[in-house]
Structures are given as structure tokens and as C-alpha cells.
Design an enzyme around this catalytic site. Sequence first.
Site, short mmCIF file in Angstrom:
data_model
loop_
_atom_site.label_atom_id
_atom_site.label_comp_id
_atom_site.label_asym_id
_atom_site.label_seq_id
_atom_site.Cartn_x
_atom_site.Cartn_y
_atom_site.Cartn_z
N THR A 1 -12.77 8.15 5.49
CA THR A 1 -11.46 8.82 5.55
C THR A 1 -10.99 8.76 7.01
O THR A 1 -10.42 7.77 7.43
CB THR A 1 -11.54 10.27 5.03
OG1 THR A 1 -12.59 10.96 5.69
CG2 THR A 1 -11.77 10.29 3.53
N LYS B 1 -20.45 8.75 5.24
CA LYS B 1 -19.15 8.92 5.87
C LYS B 1 -19.05 10.36 6.35
O LYS B 1 -19.65 11.28 5.79
CB LYS B 1 -18.00 8.58 4.92
CG LYS B 1 -17.84 9.48 3.71
CD LYS B 1 -17.07 10.78 3.93
CE LYS B 1 -15.76 10.54 4.61
NZ LYS B 1 -15.07 11.88 4.85
N THR C 1 -15.82 16.89 5.88
CA THR C 1 -16.19 16.28 4.57
C THR C 1 -17.14 15.14 4.87
O THR C 1 -16.78 14.38 5.68
CB THR C 1 -14.88 15.76 4.10
OG1 THR C 1 -14.07 16.78 4.10
CG2 THR C 1 -14.93 14.72 3.12
N ASN D 1 -6.37 16.23 13.15
CA ASN D 1 -6.27 17.21 12.09
C ASN D 1 -4.86 17.80 11.93
O ASN D 1 -4.50 18.25 10.87
CB ASN D 1 -7.29 18.33 12.30
CG ASN D 1 -8.68 17.87 11.93
OD1 ASN D 1 -9.00 17.74 10.77
ND2 ASN D 1 -9.48 17.56 12.94
N SER E 1 -0.12 13.80 6.85
CA SER E 1 1.15 13.08 7.04
C SER E 1 0.92 11.57 7.08
O SER E 1 -0.19 11.10 7.06
CB SER E 1 1.82 13.55 8.31
OG SER E 1 0.97 13.39 9.42
#
Length: 409
Positions: A157, A183, A194, A404, A409
Amino acid sequence: MTHPVSPLAVTLPEMPPLPGVRLGAAAAGIRYKGRTDLVMVELAQGTTVAGVFTRNKCPGAPIGWCREALKGGQARGLVVNAGNANVFTGRAGEEAARRSAEAAAKLLGCAEEEVFLASTGVIGEQLPYERIVSALPALHNALTEDTWHDAARGIMTTDTFPKGAVRTAKIGGQTVRIQGIAKGSGMIAPDMATMLCFVFTDAAIPAAALQSMLGKAVKTSFNRITVDSDTSTSDTVLLFATGQADHPDVPETGGPALRDFARALSEVLLDLALQVVRDGEGAQKLIRIDVEGAVSHGSAEKIAMSIANSPLVKTAVAGEDANWGRIVMAVGKAGEPADRDKLGVAVGGVWMARNGGVIDGYDEAPVVAHMKGREINIAVDLGLGKGRATAWTCDLTHGYIDINGSYRS
């Protein structure tokens, strides 16, 4: 958004085919455009599985699915998507998980409960599982034994580099291999850090023995790292044993026969965990914290994590300021036994304070030089007992806010 590769990045190692594993990645358009975001793994019949998951009280639907599936101890497949975490999505999230597992099971010719799931990305948005279901047939047809690097990239991500690790071990004199991908970059803190991690071995190991070893190895790896003190809703570590290697049978409880395997597994998990810290959002420096002299190992661990999670310590490191007072503060706020008059603090191997005060003749020059490096070492001696622990974190820079602040966006 794309971000510059972390200056702490390490190169993805060579990851050769592992008997019993076929995998691949595809672009399903779940959230990202122009990049892979869906990974599928096919596992040999008879593969056993172990798992450790987040203890966040608001876990994603895939966590619930995997916890139930893990009870069977068998696995034939794994499906991972990036871009959408399938968290805080209610019954719709559970339906998305079930439909994804159902579609994969039909392709793999197995029970739905033998398919494991993981999702990572934005929280609170419905997962468009139809895109996963639609992309799986072509992805399954394209699975190969040598696309580990593609899979490592497909689960990213905000990561700036793919993460992988490989080790070998001996079972009954025969060599087996352990290799995995992970990840993680932000929302990293125990339990676990995460963050997703998938490890595979060609060894034949009963599920119960796998679970015992995985639980122990996670405690000293993924549960000893932090980037921002935020515990993800999606943390997952899964370990699969395909049973394709030729070695003596392993007892249900494991035992001495798996001593070297446990060593190699711990090395793989720690390697991957440190890569996650190296890719901490906005990170410029890797920080190792060694605590000794605590009243117990558990107390030492809490103190080490208190230092690792301190924004003041992390920003001081970012500013290359050898402010040992902030370290003392973080020790004191941990809520563990500490005596200021017995406390010692070192940075870069140079003791700055001992027995509650600055060392006579302390020369800050070598500490300042150490602070300018990429890897920072902090040591604390509480002088109270034999408890010790190590934790790892990264510095806190404005880059963390930039990443962050624009994540959705």
C-alpha cells in the site's frame, strides 16, 4: 500517491520456486490504477497452516474468516487484496470475504474453509469483491512457481519497497527452505506490528507444531517493532507448510526435531519485521533499543516499547539531537519499576549517564557523529535485575504527516 523509496530500503532477495507453491499478482482495479493489487497463491494438497492475527477489537472481515478457517489446520489457497482493508464494513464485509473465498475455492477445487484471505488499505469503504471474483480466473490460470517478486509488490500500500526473506534449516539432517513476503509501512505497533506477512516452507509439519513455533517467533519479531504506536485492524501472519520436502516425520508436538527450523523461522520473521520498520512512513533512521537490568523480561519489553513509541524520542532522533533526557522520560512513563539513581543511558555504544547522572568527562562528539547515521542504537540499564529486551522503531519526520494526511486522496 507515490513516495520516494525509503533511504533504509533493502534489496528484495532471490526467491526461487518453493515446492508446493504457485502464485501470481494481477491488477483488479480495487483502488489503485496501473498497478497490481490482487495476489493469489495455490498450495499443494495436504498443506498445513498456522496464523497469528491482530488483537485490535475492531478487526476486518478477513480476520474473522481466517480465525475460523484456521481451526481446520489445512490450506489450499490464499487471496490478498491491497487498497481496501474490508474493515468496519459490517455484514457486507463478511459477504465480500465469503464470496472471494468461494470464487477461489472453485478454481482451486477445494473447500472454502481451505482458502485464507487478507485485505489491506483504506478502512470503512465497501470492498468491491466483484472485481476480485472477476479477476481471479485469469490470475489462477497465470500462476507460476517463480513470481514471488510480483506477489511481494502486489500486496503493497504505502510501502516504498517490496519485502522478502529466505532461510534454510535442517530437519533430521535434510534441508528445508522457509521464505516469505510482507507488507507494512504505517499503522505499525503490537499487536502485531496495516501489516501482512505470508511465510511458506516445503517442510511437512503438523499444524499444532507450526502454530506453537509461529506464536513464539512473532513475539520477538513483529511484536517488538513499532512505527507509530497504532495497532492495525488487519494484521495477519500466516505460515504454510506444503509438506513437499523429504525428511523424517515430525511429532505432532514438534519438539527437538524442529529446533533448527524454529531458529530459521525466527530469523525470517525478524528480517521481515525490520524491513517493515525500515519502510516506516517518512522514516530516515532505523532505531534499535536495548533494555537490560529490568526486574523481568516482560518489564524490559514494556520499557523498550515505551521508548520506541515516544514521539519526543523519535523526533529527537530525526533532528539528530542526542537528548538523553527524553529517553529517561520514556523509561519513567512506562509504569514499570525504575530507580533514577541506578539508571544508565547510552547512545551509539557511548554511555552518557550512569547511576542517575551524567558521566564525568562525558564527550558528546562521538554520540553526535552516531546520530548522523542511518542506524541508531540506544541502550538503557535499569540496574535492578536481569530482565532484558530489544525493540525496533524509526524516527518521526514530517514525511509521516505528508503520507497520512493524503492517504485517501
